[in-house]
Write a protein that holds these residues in place. Structure first.
Motif, PDB file in Angstrom:
ATOM      1  N   UNK A 187       0.858  -1.242   0.133  1.00  0.00           N
ATOM      2  CA  UNK A 187      -0.002   0.121   0.086  1.00  0.00           C
ATOM      3  C   UNK A 187       0.732   1.406   0.040  1.00  0.00           C
ATOM      4  N   UNK A 188       0.392   2.193  -0.570  1.00  0.00           N
ATOM      5  CA  UNK A 188       1.200   3.441  -0.586  1.00  0.00           C
ATOM      6  C   UNK A 188       1.109   4.298   0.478  1.00  0.00           C
ATOM      7  N   UNK A 189       2.178   5.283   0.772  1.00  0.00           N
ATOM      8  CA  UNK A 189       1.960   6.165   2.181  1.00  0.00           C
ATOM      9  C   UNK A 189       1.592   7.567   1.519  1.00  0.00           C
ATOM     10  N   UNK A 190       0.531   8.038   2.315  1.00  0.00           N
ATOM     11  CA  UNK A 190       0.064   9.255   1.868  1.00  0.00           C
ATOM     12  C   UNK A 190       0.253  10.266   3.041  1.00  0.00           C
ATOM     13  N   UNK A 191       0.470  11.487   2.793  1.00  0.00           N
ATOM     14  CA  UNK A 191       0.934  12.587   3.672  1.00  0.00           C
ATOM     15  C   UNK A 191      -0.836  13.348   3.998  1.00  0.00           C
ATOM     16  N   UNK A 192      -0.737  13.699   5.244  1.00  0.00           N
ATOM     17  CA  UNK A 192      -1.929  14.523   5.686  1.00  0.00           C
ATOM     18  C   UNK A 192      -1.521  15.562   6.547  1.00  0.00           C
ATOM     19  N   UNK A 193      -2.357  16.571   6.657  1.00  0.00           N
ATOM     20  CA  UNK A 193      -2.128  17.856   7.463  1.00  0.00           C
ATOM     21  C   UNK A 193      -2.991  17.628   8.436  1.00  0.00           C
ATOM     22  N   UNK A 194      -2.858  17.738   9.748  1.00  0.00           N
ATOM     23  CA  UNK A 194      -3.941  17.819  11.111  1.00  0.00           C
ATOM     24  C   UNK A 194      -3.836  19.477  11.225  1.00  0.00           C
ATOM     25  N   UNK A 195      -4.982  19.760  11.621  1.00  0.00           N
ATOM     26  CA  UNK A 195      -5.262  21.270  11.821  1.00  0.00           C
ATOM     27  C   UNK A 195      -4.281  21.740  13.137  1.00  0.00           C
ATOM     28  N   UNK A 196      -4.221  20.693  14.333  1.00  0.00           N
ATOM     29  CA  UNK A 196      -3.555  20.943  15.531  1.00  0.00           C
ATOM     30  C   UNK A 196      -2.215  20.527  15.634  1.00  0.00           C
ATOM     31  N   UNK A 197      -1.949  19.248  15.188  1.00  0.00           N
ATOM     32  CA  UNK A 197      -0.661  18.638  15.337  1.00  0.00           C
ATOM     33  C   UNK A 197       0.447  18.759  14.199  1.00  0.00           C
ATOM     34  N   UNK A 198      -0.145  18.888  12.929  1.00  0.00           N
ATOM     35  CA  UNK A 198       0.628  19.217  11.766  1.00  0.00           C
ATOM     36  C   UNK A 198       0.626  18.041  10.823  1.00  0.00           C
ATOM     37  N   UNK A 199       1.637  17.717  10.112  1.00  0.00           N
ATOM     38  CA  UNK A 199       1.910  16.695   9.188  1.00  0.00           C
ATOM     39  C   UNK A 199       2.044  15.229   9.816  1.00  0.00           C
ATOM     40  N   UNK A 200       1.356  14.487   9.173  1.00  0.00           N
ATOM     41  CA  UNK A 200       1.398  12.859   9.494  1.00  0.00           C
ATOM     42  C   UNK A 200       1.113  12.077   8.220  1.00  0.00           C
ATOM     43  N   UNK A 201       1.501  10.855   8.532  1.00  0.00           N
ATOM     44  CA  UNK A 201       1.461   9.757   7.030  1.00  0.00           C
ATOM     45  C   UNK A 201       0.922   8.617   7.575  1.00  0.00           C
ATOM     46  N   UNK A 202       0.220   8.255   6.553  1.00  0.00           N
ATOM     47  CA  UNK A 202      -0.660   6.767   6.837  1.00  0.00           C
ATOM     48  C   UNK A 202      -0.488   5.885   5.432  1.00  0.00           C
ATOM     49  N   UNK A 203      -0.648   4.676   5.721  1.00  0.00           N
ATOM     50  CA  UNK A 203      -0.524   3.580   4.710  1.00  0.00           C
ATOM     51  C   UNK A 203      -2.307   3.657   4.465  1.00  0.00           C
ATOM     52  N   UNK A 204      -2.353   3.714   3.005  1.00  0.00           N
ATOM     53  CA  UNK A 204      -3.744   3.548   2.782  1.00  0.00           C
ATOM     54  C   UNK A 204      -3.963   3.015   1.420  1.00  0.00           C
ATOM     55  N   UNK A 205      -5.243   2.472   1.105  1.00  0.00           N
ATOM     56  CA  UNK A 205      -5.429   1.911  -0.358  1.00  0.00           C
ATOM     57  C   UNK A 205      -5.457   3.219  -1.232  1.00  0.00           C
ATOM     58  N   UNK A 206      -5.387   3.244  -2.663  1.00  0.00           N
ATOM     59  CA  UNK A 206      -5.423   4.137  -3.385  1.00  0.00           C
ATOM     60  C   UNK A 206      -7.021   4.432  -3.378  1.00  0.00           C
ATOM     61  N   UNK A 207      -7.850   3.624  -3.225  1.00  0.00           N
ATOM     62  CA  UNK A 207      -9.267   4.226  -3.276  1.00  0.00           C
ATOM     63  C   UNK A 207      -9.465   4.925  -2.425  1.00  0.00           C
TER      64      UNK A 207
END
Length: 94
Positions: free
Chosen positions: A1-21
């Motif tokens: 599974x690919x790793x995607x970057x997300x931004x939390x309004x409180x904590x900042x950036x984090x990464x998650x392994x998610x399906x492409x869908x």
């Protein structure tokens, strides 16, 4: 599974392994459980295996600055002596 970057309004950036869908779905921050939006980032090429990294680097270099041969390489020496087949005469050499 690919790793995607997300931004939390409180904590900042984090990464998650998610399906492409599910790549565009908001994700819950692992620290504060707030919903974070996906952040666009460059591919994680630093996580490549060393051999794949060398191959990608060499492919990029060869496309930008190809190596040019300035002379004809010397003829390779035969690895073993040629054998004569009995009953057939040797062909004349130029």
């Amino acid at each position: 599974m690919p790793t995607y970057s997300y931004t939390c309004p409180r904590c900042g950036d984090f990464e998650l392994l998610r399906t492409i869908a599910r790549r565009t779905d908001p994700a819950h921050c692992p620290d504060c459980d707030c919903l974070g939006a996906r952040a666009l980032s460059s591919p994680h090429l630093s996580r490549l295996s060393p051999s794949l990294d060398r191959a990608a680097t060499q492919a990029g270099l060869s496309s930008e600055t190809p190596q040019v041969t300035r002379h004809i390489p010397a003829m390779a020496q035969p690895t073993s002596a040629t054998t004569q087949r009995p009953g057939f005469p040797a062909l004349p050499r130029p």
